[in-house]
Design an enzyme around this catalytic site. Structure first.
Site, mmCIF file in Angstrom:
data_model
loop_
_atom_site.group_PDB
_atom_site.id
_atom_site.type_symbol
_atom_site.label_atom_id
_atom_site.label_comp_id
_atom_site.label_asym_id
_atom_site.label_seq_id
_atom_site.Cartn_x
_atom_site.Cartn_y
_atom_site.Cartn_z
ATOM 1 N N ARG A 166 -1.166 -1.640 -6.835
ATOM 2 C CA ARG A 166 -1.427 -2.833 -6.016
ATOM 3 C C ARG A 166 -2.322 -3.800 -6.790
ATOM 4 O O ARG A 166 -2.089 -5.005 -6.798
ATOM 5 C CB ARG A 166 -2.075 -2.401 -4.699
ATOM 6 C CG ARG A 166 -2.265 -3.505 -3.667
ATOM 7 C CD ARG A 166 -2.561 -2.853 -2.320
ATOM 8 N NE ARG A 166 -3.192 -3.738 -1.364
ATOM 9 C CZ ARG A 166 -2.521 -4.573 -0.564
ATOM 10 N NH1 ARG A 166 -1.207 -4.655 -0.650
ATOM 11 N NH2 ARG A 166 -3.170 -5.318 0.309
ATOM 12 N N ARG A 181 0.849 -1.190 0.000
ATOM 13 C CA ARG A 181 0.000 0.000 0.000
ATOM 14 C C ARG A 181 0.888 1.245 0.000
ATOM 15 O O ARG A 181 2.025 1.213 0.479
ATOM 16 C CB ARG A 181 -0.902 0.009 1.227
ATOM 17 C CG ARG A 181 -1.812 -1.211 1.340
ATOM 18 C CD ARG A 181 -2.578 -1.202 2.660
ATOM 19 N NE ARG A 181 -3.484 -2.349 2.772
ATOM 20 C CZ ARG A 181 -3.160 -3.514 3.313
ATOM 21 N NH1 ARG A 181 -1.931 -3.679 3.800
ATOM 22 N NH2 ARG A 181 -4.023 -4.498 3.374
ATOM 23 N N LYS A 227 -1.439 -2.329 7.979
ATOM 24 C CA LYS A 227 -2.611 -1.829 8.698
ATOM 25 C C LYS A 227 -2.752 -2.541 10.042
ATOM 26 O O LYS A 227 -2.450 -3.720 10.171
ATOM 27 C CB LYS A 227 -3.865 -2.062 7.848
ATOM 28 C CG LYS A 227 -3.876 -1.253 6.562
ATOM 29 C CD LYS A 227 -4.938 -1.733 5.602
ATOM 30 C CE LYS A 227 -6.325 -1.554 6.161
ATOM 31 N NZ LYS A 227 -7.367 -1.956 5.198
ATOM 32 N N TYR A 267 -9.280 -10.251 -7.317
ATOM 33 C CA TYR A 267 -8.260 -10.137 -8.364
ATOM 34 C C TYR A 267 -8.226 -11.348 -9.300
ATOM 35 O O TYR A 267 -7.330 -11.459 -10.128
ATOM 36 C CB TYR A 267 -6.877 -9.980 -7.729
ATOM 37 C CG TYR A 267 -6.730 -8.742 -6.908
ATOM 38 C CD1 TYR A 267 -6.645 -7.492 -7.502
ATOM 39 C CD2 TYR A 267 -6.684 -8.800 -5.512
ATOM 40 C CE1 TYR A 267 -6.521 -6.340 -6.745
ATOM 41 C CE2 TYR A 267 -6.554 -7.652 -4.748
ATOM 42 C CZ TYR A 267 -6.467 -6.427 -5.375
ATOM 43 O OH TYR A 267 -6.344 -5.301 -4.623
ATOM 44 N N HIS A 271 -3.435 -9.794 3.023
ATOM 45 C CA HIS A 271 -4.865 -9.946 3.296
ATOM 46 C C HIS A 271 -5.086 -11.021 4.362
ATOM 47 O O HIS A 271 -4.483 -12.089 4.297
ATOM 48 C CB HIS A 271 -5.621 -10.364 2.033
ATOM 49 C CG HIS A 271 -5.829 -9.248 1.058
ATOM 50 N ND1 HIS A 271 -6.172 -9.461 -0.258
ATOM 51 C CD2 HIS A 271 -5.751 -7.900 1.211
ATOM 52 C CE1 HIS A 271 -6.297 -8.299 -0.878
ATOM 53 N NE2 HIS A 271 -6.045 -7.346 -0.005
ATOM 54 N N HIS A 323 -3.666 2.982 -5.666
ATOM 55 C CA HIS A 323 -4.030 1.589 -5.423
ATOM 56 C C HIS A 323 -3.991 0.756 -6.708
ATOM 57 O O HIS A 323 -3.977 -0.471 -6.656
ATOM 58 C CB HIS A 323 -5.423 1.522 -4.794
ATOM 59 C CG HIS A 323 -5.501 0.619 -3.602
ATOM 60 N ND1 HIS A 323 -4.824 0.871 -2.420
ATOM 61 C CD2 HIS A 323 -6.143 -0.555 -3.401
ATOM 62 C CE1 HIS A 323 -5.082 -0.090 -1.552
ATOM 63 N NE2 HIS A 323 -5.866 -0.967 -2.130
#
Length: 299
Positions: free
Chosen positions: A248, A150, A174, A280, A271, A245
């Site tokens: 990514r 990110r 995150k 994706y 994730h 983004h």
């Protein structure tokens, strides 16, 4: 919280309390929903409400899905933001409502935008040059595309986080979660060149460990990275506007299109849930054609 954001939020809260006569309970959750969106804006390097676009709203909805909120909670969160931006339009603070076309139905989520390999080559080409900023921009683009991290994670990379022997970067993600990401030979060469030949000149008597810096020598912010990327797409004469983004999305799409398994991509993206990575699993028309021609007996 930015003062301008705070002012607009307070004006909206007063509006729904006085003019709309919303209950204390509803006002509480509207405030919470909007403040959470402000946090998302900060992560994406968006400082002004008028800079929020439909793509940003859709990306935010995707992030809400990743957190597995109930349909009722999702509907309320989107309704809160749609009402907030409708109010901002009435006050002439913004020109458009990015949440107007956002649906809380998951089936309406579109495939993430990404760059084709030919488009990525054009972006790398415009970074070629001998200036300190050229070296930095190439290094920045290589790191984002090579790792899929990110933009907020990229802005926080320190020199000590990079291991050139194993070609890995220690990333703080995150929720204070940490992971190791890989980078390739192109990124390694660009990073070495930037760190040895450009970063010392850009530092301009400042002293810190952050990898990417601006022309004043201070650490690049997420907003600064967004600005650099938009300049690159403009120079490359690619249509549309680059959202950070998208790199990514491109990282994940290219890995899957070239045979990587979903679990590996999930790990590299950081994730928690595989369902977040499954967005994706689309493939390009070119990849579909290659697969068809190589596998169908009558192709």
């Amino acid at each position: 919280m930015d003062e301008n954001l705070k002012t607009n939020l307070y004006a909206f809260i007063e509006y729904i309390q006085v003019e709309r006569n919303y209950s204390e309970y509803t006002v509480k959750f509207y405030r919470q929903d909007i403040e959470n969106f402000f946090m998302f804006m900060a992560e994406q390097g968006i400082s002004k409400l008028e800079d929020v676009e439909y793509f940003d709203a859709r990306l935010y909805l995707t992030k809400l899905y990743e957190k597995e909120y109930s349909r009722t909670s999702l509907a309320r969160k989107i309704s809160s933001l749609r009402s907030f931006f409708k109010f901002l339009m009435r006050e002439k603070t913004v020109k458009e409502n990015p949440f107007t076309l956002i649906s809380q139905s998951k089936k309406h989520l579109k495939i993430p935008k990404f760059f084709y390999e030919e488009e990525m080559e054009k972006l790398f080409e415009v970074c070629q040059g001998n200036s300190t900023l050229d070296f930095r921009n190439l290094s920045l683009l290589e790191v984002l595309y090579s790792t899929g991290i990110r933009v907020s994670e990229c802005a926080n990379i320190k020199l000590s986080d990079i291991d050139f022997d194993f070609e890995t970067i220690h990333v703080k993600g995150k929720g204070r979660k940490e992971r190791i990401v890989l980078f390739g030979t192109f990124a390694s060469e660009a990073l070495n060149n930037y760190i040895k030949n450009a970063r010392p000149l850009l530092m301009n008597k400042t002293d810190h460990e952050y990898l990417f810096v601006n022309f004043r020598g201070t650490p690049l912010t997420t907003r600064g990275i967004r600005h650099i990327l938009n300049n690159l797409i403009s120079k490359a004469a690619l249509t549309g506007k680059m959202h950070p983004h998208m790199l990514r999305h491109t990282f994940a799409t290219h890995l899957l299109n070239n045979g990587a398994d979903l679990r590996t991509v999930q790990e590299l993206l950081g994730h928690e849930n595989l369902s977040s990575t499954q967005i994706y699993t689309h493939v390009t028309k070119e990849q579909l054609r290659k697969t068809y021609l190589s596998h169908h007996p009558r192709a």
